[in-house]
Design a protein around this motif. Structure first.
Motif, PDB file in Angstrom:
ATOM      1  N   TYR A   1     -14.136  11.374  33.984  1.00 20.42           N
ATOM      2  CA  TYR A   1     -14.352  12.021  32.698  1.00 20.42           C
ATOM      3  C   TYR A   1     -14.929  10.978  31.760  1.00 20.42           C
ATOM      4  O   TYR A   1     -14.535   9.818  31.802  1.00 20.42           O
ATOM      5  CB  TYR A   1     -13.039  12.558  32.124  1.00 20.42           C
TER       6      TYR A   1
ATOM      7  N   ALA B   1      -4.685  14.358  27.334  1.00 26.64           N
ATOM      8  CA  ALA B   1      -5.057  15.705  27.784  1.00 26.64           C
ATOM      9  C   ALA B   1      -5.595  15.678  29.210  1.00 26.64           C
ATOM     10  O   ALA B   1      -5.246  16.533  30.030  1.00 26.64           O
ATOM     11  CB  ALA B   1      -6.082  16.310  26.831  1.00 26.64           C
ATOM     12  N   VAL B   2      -6.435  14.713  29.521  1.00 27.05           N
ATOM     13  CA  VAL B   2      -6.989  14.611  30.872  1.00 27.05           C
ATOM     14  C   VAL B   2      -5.880  14.336  31.879  1.00 27.05           C
ATOM     15  O   VAL B   2      -5.797  14.985  32.923  1.00 27.05           O
ATOM     16  CB  VAL B   2      -8.082  13.511  30.939  1.00 27.05           C
TER      17      VAL B   2
ATOM     18  N   LEU C   1      -2.659  14.886  31.669  1.00 31.20           N
ATOM     19  CA  LEU C   1      -1.681  15.967  31.789  1.00 31.20           C
ATOM     20  C   LEU C   1      -2.109  17.024  32.805  1.00 31.20           C
ATOM     21  O   LEU C   1      -1.275  17.750  33.334  1.00 31.20           O
ATOM     22  CB  LEU C   1      -1.433  16.629  30.439  1.00 31.20           C
ATOM     23  N   THR C   2      -3.398  17.129  33.072  1.00 28.51           N
ATOM     24  CA  THR C   2      -3.886  18.120  34.035  1.00 28.51           C
ATOM     25  C   THR C   2      -3.812  17.617  35.468  1.00 28.51           C
ATOM     26  O   THR C   2      -4.211  18.325  36.382  1.00 28.51           O
ATOM     27  CB  THR C   2      -5.347  18.508  33.725  1.00 28.51           C
ATOM     28  N   THR C   3      -3.302  16.419  35.666  1.00 29.52           N
ATOM     29  CA  THR C   3      -3.235  15.822  37.003  1.00 29.52           C
ATOM     30  C   THR C   3      -1.783  15.631  37.405  1.00 29.52           C
ATOM     31  O   THR C   3      -0.864  16.020  36.687  1.00 29.52           O
ATOM     32  CB  THR C   3      -3.935  14.455  37.014  1.00 29.52           C
ATOM     33  N   THR C   4      -1.594  14.981  38.540  1.00 28.35           N
ATOM     34  CA  THR C   4      -0.244  14.695  39.027  1.00 28.35           C
ATOM     35  C   THR C   4       0.209  13.288  38.647  1.00 28.35           C
ATOM     36  O   THR C   4       1.127  12.750  39.255  1.00 28.35           O
ATOM     37  CB  THR C   4      -0.196  14.848  40.564  1.00 28.35           C
TER      38      THR C   4
END
Length: 154
Positions: free
Chosen positions: A19, A39-40, A42-45
């Motif tokens: 990103y 934010a980036v 939080l969308t992952t593990t």
């Protein structure tokens, strides 16, 4: 007997998620960078502790870079599981760093970044004709358990 094939180092980067965003080189961009990185991630593990460490480190990097930039600020987030690599630098190919005469890794600041990161550094960005066009601060974070190779048995 079995034969195994080792994966090339590029194979890890082929599956990486990257990103990138651009922000003005102003003090308010430190908060924006923290929020975007959060934010980036939080969308992952990625474990929550790494998210908070990444927010602190990116804030440290942005605050360090702002007075040294002649153009917009570029923040790159690369996820190479279980690692996170973040780089902050200039997005102005015509700019030159303010402290060109100084070695890029010879900086007393960035103590939070160096303390929390598994690896970190400050490097020059090179342009056409082998001219320095900028500077980049980067750091790597990883989950200590996930990044460690499995231990051999007795």
């Amino acid at each position: 007997m079995r034969t195994a094939t080792l994966r090339s180092p590029d194979a890890a980067y082929a599956t990486a998620d990257s990103y990138r965003f651009i922000a003005p080189a102003i003090p308010a961009s430190a908060r924006v960078a923290r929020d975007v990185v959060r934010a980036v991630l939080l969308t992952t593990t990625v474990p929550a502790v790494l998210i908070e460490d990444a927010r602190v480190c990116v804030s440290d990097a942005v605050t360090y870079m702002i007075p040294r930039l002649l153009g917009p600020l570029a923040v790159e987030i690369t996820l190479i599981r279980p690692r996170v690599v973040v780089a902050v630098g200039t997005d102005n190919p015509q700019g030159t760093p303010v402290e060109y005469g100084r070695r890029p890794d010879d900086h007393p600041r960035l103590t939070l970044l160096r303390r929390l990161g598994a690896a970190s550094g400050v490097t020059w960005t090179w342009g056409a004709g082998h001219h320095v066009i900028g500077k980049r601060v980067w750091f790597e974070l990883h989950d200590a358990v996930g990044a460690r190779p499995p231990e051999a048995g007795p």
